[in-house]
Write a protein that holds these residues in place. Structure first.
Motif, mmCIF file in Angstrom:
data_model
loop_
_atom_site.group_PDB
_atom_site.id
_atom_site.type_symbol
_atom_site.label_atom_id
_atom_site.label_comp_id
_atom_site.label_asym_id
_atom_site.label_seq_id
_atom_site.Cartn_x
_atom_site.Cartn_y
_atom_site.Cartn_z
ATOM 1 N N GLY A 7 -44.636 -1.658 10.194
ATOM 2 C CA GLY A 7 -44.296 -1.689 8.693
ATOM 3 C C GLY A 7 -45.104 -0.417 7.927
ATOM 4 N N ARG A 8 -44.932 -0.827 6.580
ATOM 5 C CA ARG A 8 -45.448 0.310 5.642
ATOM 6 C C ARG A 8 -46.162 -0.323 4.557
ATOM 7 N NH1 ARG A 8 -41.027 4.206 2.811
ATOM 8 N NH2 ARG A 8 -41.305 5.257 4.842
ATOM 9 N N VAL A 9 -47.468 -0.203 4.588
ATOM 10 C CA VAL A 9 -48.659 -0.854 3.423
ATOM 11 C C VAL A 9 -48.578 0.147 2.317
ATOM 12 C CG1 VAL A 9 -50.644 -1.729 3.022
ATOM 13 C CG2 VAL A 9 -49.716 -1.908 5.457
ATOM 14 N N MET A 10 -48.243 -0.547 1.056
ATOM 15 C CA MET A 10 -48.477 0.164 -0.391
ATOM 16 C C MET A 10 -49.757 -0.432 -0.731
ATOM 17 S SD MET A 10 -45.843 0.990 -3.374
ATOM 18 C CE MET A 10 -45.998 -0.383 -4.342
ATOM 19 N N LEU A 11 -50.844 0.762 -1.129
ATOM 20 C CA LEU A 11 -52.021 0.415 -1.631
ATOM 21 C C LEU A 11 -51.832 0.853 -3.013
ATOM 22 C CD1 LEU A 11 -54.517 1.542 1.181
ATOM 23 C CD2 LEU A 11 -53.720 -0.913 0.619
ATOM 24 N N VAL A 12 -51.817 -0.130 -4.101
ATOM 25 C CA VAL A 12 -51.800 0.173 -5.315
ATOM 26 C C VAL A 12 -53.142 0.461 -6.115
ATOM 27 C CG1 VAL A 12 -50.615 -0.667 -7.657
ATOM 28 C CG2 VAL A 12 -49.393 -1.101 -5.430
ATOM 29 N N ASP A 13 -53.239 1.358 -6.856
ATOM 30 C CA ASP A 13 -54.395 1.687 -7.575
ATOM 31 C C ASP A 13 -54.106 0.979 -8.858
ATOM 32 O OD1 ASP A 13 -56.464 2.778 -9.273
ATOM 33 O OD2 ASP A 13 -56.245 4.755 -8.649
ATOM 34 N N GLY A 14 -54.700 -0.377 -9.052
ATOM 35 C CA GLY A 14 -54.328 -1.091 -10.267
ATOM 36 C C GLY A 14 -54.597 -0.488 -11.730
ATOM 37 N N MET A 15 -55.825 -0.037 -11.593
ATOM 38 C CA MET A 15 -56.339 0.490 -12.777
ATOM 39 C C MET A 15 -55.419 1.746 -13.342
ATOM 40 S SD MET A 15 -58.672 -1.076 -13.767
ATOM 41 C CE MET A 15 -60.042 -2.455 -13.702
ATOM 42 N N ALA A 16 -55.236 2.510 -12.335
ATOM 43 C CA ALA A 16 -54.443 3.775 -12.655
ATOM 44 C C ALA A 16 -52.912 3.431 -13.229
ATOM 45 C CB ALA A 16 -54.272 4.682 -11.316
ATOM 46 N N LEU A 17 -52.325 2.417 -12.744
ATOM 47 C CA LEU A 17 -50.929 2.063 -13.190
ATOM 48 C C LEU A 17 -51.422 1.108 -14.654
ATOM 49 C CD1 LEU A 17 -50.152 2.510 -10.390
ATOM 50 C CD2 LEU A 17 -48.744 0.336 -10.739
ATOM 51 N N LEU A 18 -52.174 0.513 -14.724
ATOM 52 C CA LEU A 18 -52.628 -0.561 -16.111
ATOM 53 C C LEU A 18 -52.632 0.599 -17.286
ATOM 54 C CD1 LEU A 18 -52.457 -3.370 -16.936
ATOM 55 C CD2 LEU A 18 -55.104 -3.188 -16.925
ATOM 56 N N PHE A 19 -53.894 1.483 -16.906
ATOM 57 C CA PHE A 19 -54.315 2.635 -18.053
ATOM 58 C C PHE A 19 -53.085 3.402 -18.299
ATOM 59 C CE2 PHE A 19 -58.552 1.259 -17.189
ATOM 60 C CZ PHE A 19 -59.064 1.744 -18.461
ATOM 61 N N ARG A 20 -52.243 4.039 -17.493
ATOM 62 C CA ARG A 20 -50.965 4.723 -17.994
ATOM 63 C C ARG A 20 -50.137 4.136 -18.463
ATOM 64 N NH1 ARG A 20 -48.242 9.184 -14.581
ATOM 65 N NH2 ARG A 20 -50.201 9.498 -13.798
ATOM 66 N N ALA A 21 -49.697 2.789 -18.209
ATOM 67 C CA ALA A 21 -48.831 2.088 -18.804
ATOM 68 C C ALA A 21 -49.279 1.624 -20.277
ATOM 69 C CB ALA A 21 -48.804 0.399 -18.300
ATOM 70 N N PHE A 22 -50.712 1.329 -20.466
ATOM 71 C CA PHE A 22 -51.103 1.064 -21.761
ATOM 72 C C PHE A 22 -50.910 2.159 -22.790
ATOM 73 C CE2 PHE A 22 -54.232 1.498 -25.235
ATOM 74 C CZ PHE A 22 -54.131 -0.114 -25.536
ATOM 75 N N TYR A 23 -51.263 3.609 -22.301
ATOM 76 C CA TYR A 23 -51.331 4.598 -23.274
ATOM 77 C C TYR A 23 -49.929 5.156 -23.202
ATOM 78 C CZ TYR A 23 -56.251 4.631 -23.473
ATOM 79 O OH TYR A 23 -57.572 4.363 -23.550
ATOM 80 N N ALA A 24 -49.086 4.799 -22.304
ATOM 81 C CA ALA A 24 -47.606 5.276 -22.438
ATOM 82 C C ALA A 24 -46.757 4.518 -23.470
ATOM 83 C CB ALA A 24 -46.772 5.407 -20.978
ATOM 84 N N THR A 25 -47.262 3.219 -23.563
ATOM 85 C CA THR A 25 -46.714 2.194 -24.501
ATOM 86 C C THR A 25 -47.330 2.085 -25.780
ATOM 87 O OG1 THR A 25 -47.508 0.399 -23.522
ATOM 88 C CG2 THR A 25 -45.580 0.976 -22.666
ATOM 89 N N SER A 26 -48.391 2.577 -25.972
ATOM 90 C CA SER A 26 -49.205 2.276 -27.212
ATOM 91 C C SER A 26 -49.222 3.514 -28.123
ATOM 92 C CB SER A 26 -50.480 1.745 -27.000
ATOM 93 O OG SER A 26 -51.243 2.664 -26.338
ATOM 94 N N TYR A 27 -48.999 4.888 -27.750
ATOM 95 C CA TYR A 27 -49.075 5.702 -28.308
ATOM 96 C C TYR A 27 -48.435 6.002 -29.882
ATOM 97 C CZ TYR A 27 -44.537 7.668 -26.924
ATOM 98 O OH TYR A 27 -43.282 7.612 -26.725
ATOM 99 N N GLY A 28 -47.398 5.427 -30.153
ATOM 100 C CA GLY A 28 -46.787 5.238 -31.148
ATOM 101 C C GLY A 28 -47.476 4.416 -32.423
ATOM 102 N N GLY A 29 -48.293 3.626 -31.889
ATOM 103 C CA GLY A 29 -49.029 2.602 -32.670
ATOM 104 C C GLY A 29 -48.693 1.283 -32.446
ATOM 105 N N TYR A 30 -47.377 0.678 -31.831
ATOM 106 C CA TYR A 30 -47.021 -0.441 -31.509
ATOM 107 C C TYR A 30 -47.586 -0.883 -30.246
ATOM 108 C CZ TYR A 30 -43.768 -4.153 -30.438
ATOM 109 O OH TYR A 30 -43.415 -5.409 -29.900
ATOM 110 N N ILE A 31 -48.145 -1.980 -30.378
ATOM 111 C CA ILE A 31 -48.642 -3.083 -29.178
ATOM 112 C C ILE A 31 -47.935 -4.116 -28.899
ATOM 113 C CG2 ILE A 31 -50.561 -3.929 -28.107
ATOM 114 C CD1 ILE A 31 -51.416 -1.002 -28.421
ATOM 115 N N ARG A 32 -47.027 -4.265 -27.741
ATOM 116 C CA ARG A 32 -46.277 -5.470 -27.625
ATOM 117 C C ARG A 32 -47.373 -6.677 -27.308
ATOM 118 N NH1 ARG A 32 -41.467 -6.366 -24.756
ATOM 119 N NH2 ARG A 32 -41.134 -8.306 -24.055
#
Length: 308
Positions: A7-32
């Motif tokens: 098989g193929r194991v995907m190791l996810v760098d959780g912090m990298a995804l979480l921080f990227r997602a936070f800044y990608a969705t909050s730069y306009g000032g709106y926080i879900r």
């Protein structure tokens, strides 16, 4: 690739995804947020990135790795390590635990160990899993390129969703002119401003690459100090201790005492649990990511659509 690989194991760098997602969705000032006021924008974006990667790379096994607090063996070695980092935004703080809850409900193991960074857990698991499987590391961190091997690919998330650069040893050499171990030596010479360690003062990427191309390793450069231009030689001699320390800080550990078996990380999406968690967090618009979700009336078919 050997047909014997499991098989193929995907190791996810959780912090990298979480921080990227936070800044990608909050730069306009709106926080879900939920109706109760719980911020969820980073977790919402994390799930979009996560499912896009799963769809793109089709792993048979998935693990998510996390940092576990600021203090690590690196901060003990060098108290300036990452001391330049600003505090996490207030709206992100409650999402650190929340995202792990969501990941667990998907059926994915959360791995982390106090005293080590997520990178070290990923390094250890990649070494372990690559003995019998193909490994893909999902991250935005170029430091991970040192982990590339014939069986380990590093997937760098680039700007925008569904935009990846996949590195194997050939691609790393073609694009950066480096072998995986030289990624560590490069950081030894030039340091890392984001992690706040200096390397050799006055030596940047261009000079460091030239030295490694010519002499191969830090040791190779030191053995040939006499052959270097006087200015470069003086800089290295003045900062030898910091050169070795910076290289130690840059090196991702592969011997961390974390254990996760292939059986534990088999990718079998727990649709019912995940759907319940999505509803709780008011993520109705992400339910399509789960495919068909069982409910009390039987099976509800939810079409897999484009990521929003």
């Amino acid at each position: 690739m050997s047909s014997e690989l499991k098989g193929r194991v995907m190791l996810v760098d959780g912090m990298a995804l979480l921080f990227r997602a936070f800044y990608a969705t909050s730069y306009g000032g709106y926080i879900r947020k939920t109706k109760a006021g719980l911020p969820t924008n980073a977790v919402y974006g994390f799930l979009q990135y996560f499912f896009d990667a799963v769809s793109t790379f089709e792993p048979s096994h998935v693990v998510c790795c996390w940092d576990m607090g600021k203090g690590t063996f690196r901060t003990e070695k060098y108290d300036g390590y990452k001391s330049n980092r600003i505090e996490a935004p207030l709206e992100l703080i409650p999402q650190f635990d929340l995202v792990k809850e969501v990941v667990a409900e998907l059926g994915v193991p959360n791995i982390g160990l106090a005293g080590y960074e997520a990178d070290d857990c990923i390094g250890t698991l990649s070494a372990c899993f690559s003995e019998e499987s193909e490994v893909y590391i999902l991250t935005g961190d170029h430091d991970m390129l040192q982990l590339v091997s014939d069986r380990v690919k590093v997937v760098i998330m680039k700007k925008g969703r569904s935009n990846y650069k996949v590195y194997d040893p050939a691609e790393l050499m073609a694009e950066k002119g480096l072998t995986p171990p030289q990624v560590i030596d490069l950081k030894g010479f030039m340091g890392d401003t984001s992690d706040n360690y200096p390397g050799v003062k006055g030596i940047g990427e261009k000079t460091a690459l030239k030295l490694l191309t010519e002499y191969g390793t830090v040791e190779g450069v030191i053995e040939n100090l006499h052959a270097l231009p006087k200015g470069v030689r003086a800089k290295i001699e003045a900062d030898l201790d910091m050169l070795h320390l910076s290289r130690e800080l840059a090196e991702i550990r592969r011997d961390v005492p974390v254990v996760c078996t292939l059986t534990e990380c088999l990718w079998e999406l727990q649709r019912e649990n995940a759907a319940r968690k999505f509803q709780e967090l008011e993520f109705g618009s992400l339910l399509h990511l789960l495919g068909s979700v069982p409910d009390e009336r039987g099976i509800v078919q939810i079409e897999l659509g484009e990521l929003g």
